[in-house]
Design an enzyme around this catalytic site. Structure first.
Site, short mmCIF file in Angstrom:
data_model
loop_
_atom_site.label_atom_id
_atom_site.label_comp_id
_atom_site.label_asym_id
_atom_site.label_seq_id
_atom_site.Cartn_x
_atom_site.Cartn_y
_atom_site.Cartn_z
N ASP A 12 0.85 -1.25 0.01
CA ASP A 12 0.08 0.01 0.08
C ASP A 12 0.93 1.15 0.06
O ASP A 12 1.87 1.43 0.88
CB ASP A 12 -1.03 -0.03 1.22
CG ASP A 12 -2.05 -0.96 1.36
OD1 ASP A 12 -2.32 -1.77 0.02
OD2 ASP A 12 -2.60 -1.41 2.14
N ALA A 41 -3.86 -10.47 2.23
CA ALA A 41 -2.89 -10.43 3.16
C ALA A 41 -3.33 -9.80 4.53
O ALA A 41 -2.96 -10.09 5.50
CB ALA A 41 -1.57 -9.72 2.59
N THR A 250 -9.05 2.52 6.43
CA THR A 250 -8.15 1.71 5.41
C THR A 250 -8.30 0.14 6.01
O THR A 250 -7.71 -0.26 7.11
CB THR A 250 -7.02 2.10 5.03
OG1 THR A 250 -7.07 3.22 4.43
CG2 THR A 250 -6.22 0.96 4.09
N ASP A 254 -11.51 -5.82 6.32
CA ASP A 254 -10.47 -6.79 6.45
C ASP A 254 -10.33 -7.45 7.82
O ASP A 254 -10.24 -8.62 7.97
CB ASP A 254 -9.14 -6.82 5.41
CG ASP A 254 -9.31 -6.25 4.30
OD1 ASP A 254 -10.19 -6.78 3.33
OD2 ASP A 254 -8.59 -5.43 3.60
N SER A 284 -9.55 -1.21 14.83
CA SER A 284 -8.50 -0.99 13.82
C SER A 284 -8.49 0.68 13.12
O SER A 284 -7.64 1.06 12.93
CB SER A 284 -8.79 -1.79 12.45
OG SER A 284 -9.55 -1.56 11.88
N GLY A 289 -3.28 3.10 8.88
CA GLY A 289 -2.88 1.96 8.13
C GLY A 289 -3.68 0.81 8.02
O GLY A 289 -4.76 0.69 8.75
N SER A 293 -2.68 -1.21 11.97
CA SER A 293 -3.73 -1.01 12.95
C SER A 293 -4.46 -2.16 13.54
O SER A 293 -5.12 -1.80 14.51
CB SER A 293 -4.60 -0.05 12.24
OG SER A 293 -5.62 -0.78 11.09
#
Length: 550
Positions: A12, A41, A250, A254, A284, A289, A293
């Site tokens: 990223d 990931a 971000t 995920d 998070s 990040g 995070s």
């Protein structure tokens, strides 16, 4: 049990900007970072940080970024034996802009991710695994191969419909998904339906169920998540302590999925894993990040991993209301009992939430006028304000014409148990102020006797609450448990936080689990009323108000 992630690995490139640039505009950013990312990931990292053994199936380029990605997996303890190099493509890159509000835009150059092939997914990678995560940053054909092979191994399949697909997905995909997880824009794109309200979101999720998906898990940002299955729906909100303005969103989705997979691999049911997944995602966004995070189990106060709530045995799928059944009950109640100019008490629960939406729609259309509401909880107050329904001032002496409320169980003699959401004291006050108290529920809440299908909750003073718990156990002969997390033991949301549930009135809740149905509900209610330390309870004997409809 292991978590398998088949998906993308990116690096990223993150720039902070005061706002998002308009087309053709150049802005001066305030900060640049190079971080590890990629949806696959990220999800793998979130699960690994919480303590799960994780295997990844991915591709990277033969370049410095690819080598760094492999070292990052090694640092996180992720099994990367199934990560292969691409000869003719670079490691994937994501260009991310984060604005002053913490929101982000992302453009991905897939690189080696686009080269991940179905044959890269071996059957043996699923040996000893309990859940697989897939996403759309690798070819759809590879996702289908992974889902098919995981299904053959009886591994729970989770498909994250992100990034938003640019063309229709193959019909074969849907039936391979035990769980399909989109966010709201992705759900709208997949179904072509609006998802602005809860009812619209449930309807859109229902469209995906019709295509063969086992369950739809909708992520809703600051509003938590919504799980929709054929048997009904469950929503899970963001804890109040984590509702601050995000620093950087971000990778939050995920983080949610990685935590969900970790909890399922640790023994939780899908429903019971939701609050923990929401907690991880909400944590998070308080740091910059994606992977940087994500919290560890220690960060969250979990000991290695959060205890998995007991599987719902007495509280199984059959007791969750269907969307159609709840909406039908709500429509009947509003049609029959809510008139223009009336004051309406509003209780808690998903079925009564349908009542709120129906009243708001009819006020907007003009078929109802001058309706005022009295709420039984702070959550209900927020919901009423969200829909623009006026609230009765708390010090008003105005009579309440009718109160609409849900329930956790109702007997054939119309005895009711409530309190799954913790609203007992205010529920009793609204009931006392109402000319009619209407319980709105569908068939699944009917019970031959109270106390077994759902525990009897008792609101207790925090002071000496353990003494009160022991006193209640001795008084009733029930298994008395202090409510931890968001729900009674065995229900979605139980025991995840490890902290006592606190009611709107600042009290705790003790749940009473009975081995046999209650005989004389009025006698049990009277005993609980007289128990020192007990502030209120969730029993509503029909004999106290025999004319109230259910």
């Amino acid at each position: 049990m292991a978590v398998v992630v088949v998906g993308s690995a990116n690096v990223d490139l993150v720039v902070n900007s005061p706002r998002f640039p308009k087309p053709g505009e150049t802005l001066i950013g305030s900060r640049f970072e190079q971080l590890f990312g990629g949806k696959g990931a990220n999800q793998a990292a979130a699960a690994a940080l919480l303590g799960s053994p994780v295997r990844v199936v991915m591709r990277v380029g033969r370049d410095d970024l690819g080598q760094a990605t492999r070292k990052n997996f090694e640092r996180l303890g992720i099994d990367s034996k199934h990560v292969s190099d691409s000869k003719d493509a670079a490691t994937g890159v994501a260009l991310i802009t984060v604005d002053a509000k913490g929101e982000n835009t992302i453009v991905v150059a897939s690189g080696a991710n686009a080269k991940l092939q179905p044959e890269d997914v071996s059957t043996e990678v699923f040996d000893g695994a309990s859940v697989v995560l897939t996403q759309l940053e690798v070819p759809v054909s590879t996702n289908i191969a992974a889902l098919r092979k995981a299904k053959a191994k009886k591994v729970l399949t989770v498909f994250n419909a992100a990034p938003a697909p640019t063309e229709p997905l193959p019909d074969e995909l849907w039936a391979l998904c035990d769980v399909l997880c989109p966010n709201e824009p992705e759900l709208q794109l997949l179904t072509g339906k609006k998802v602005e309200t809860d009812s619209e979101a449930e309807e859109a999720c229902g469209e995906l169920l019709k295509r063969g998906v086992g369950a739809v898990l909708l992520t809703r940002g600051r509003r938590g998540c919504l799980l929709v299955r054929e048997q009904g729906s469950i929503s899970c909100s963001v804890p109040a302590a984590l509702r601050s303005t995000p620093v950087d969103t971000t990778g939050a989705g995920d983080a949610f999925l990685g935590a969900l997979a970790h909890l399922i691999a640790s023994g939780s049911s899908l429903e019971a894993a939701l609050p923990g997944a929401v907690e991880v995602a909400s944590t998070s966004v308080t740091k910059r990040g994606a992977q940087a995070s994500y919290p560890t189990a220690a960060d969250l106060g979990w000991s290695k991993r959060p205890p998995a709530p007991p599987s719902p045995t007495r509280f199984g799928d059959s007791r969750r209301p269907s969307v159609a059944g709840a909406l039908a009950a709500a429509t009947q109640a509003v049609d029959q009992f809510v008139a223009s100019g009336s004051v309406v008490g509003i209780g808690c629960g998903a079925t009564v939430d349908h009542c709120v939406q129906l009243i708001a729609e009819r006020l907007a259309s003009g078929s109802l006028r001058d309706v005022t509401a009295m709420a039984t909880s702070e959550a209900t107050e927020r919901r009423l304000r969200e829909f623009g329904i006026p609230l009765l001032p708390p010090d008003s002496d105005k009579a309440v014409d009718v109160a609409l409320t849900g329930c956790d169980g109702v007997s054939s003699s119309k005895d009711v148990v409530k309190g799954g959401k913790g609203a007992m004291l205010r529920e009793k006050l609204v009931r006392a102020a109402s000319s009619r108290w209407v319980v709105v529920c569908d068939e699944c809440k009917k019970s031959e006797g109270l106390g077994v299908d759902f525990p009897v909750p008792v609101e207790v003073a925090p002071a000496f609450h353990q003494r009160t718990l022991r006193r209640l156990a001795k008084l009733t002969g029930a298994d008395a448990r202090l409510r931890l997390g968001f729900a009674p033991a065995g229900r979605p949301g139980a025991d995840v936080s490890g902290k006592p549930f606190v009611t709107d009135n600042g009290n705790y809740v003790v749940d009473l689990f009975f081995r046999e149905p209650l005989g004389d509900v009025w006698l049990m209610a009277s005993s609980l009323d007289a128990c020192p330390g007990a502030v209120e309870h969730g029993l509503f004997p029909a004999s106290m108000r025999p004319d109230d409809p259910v």
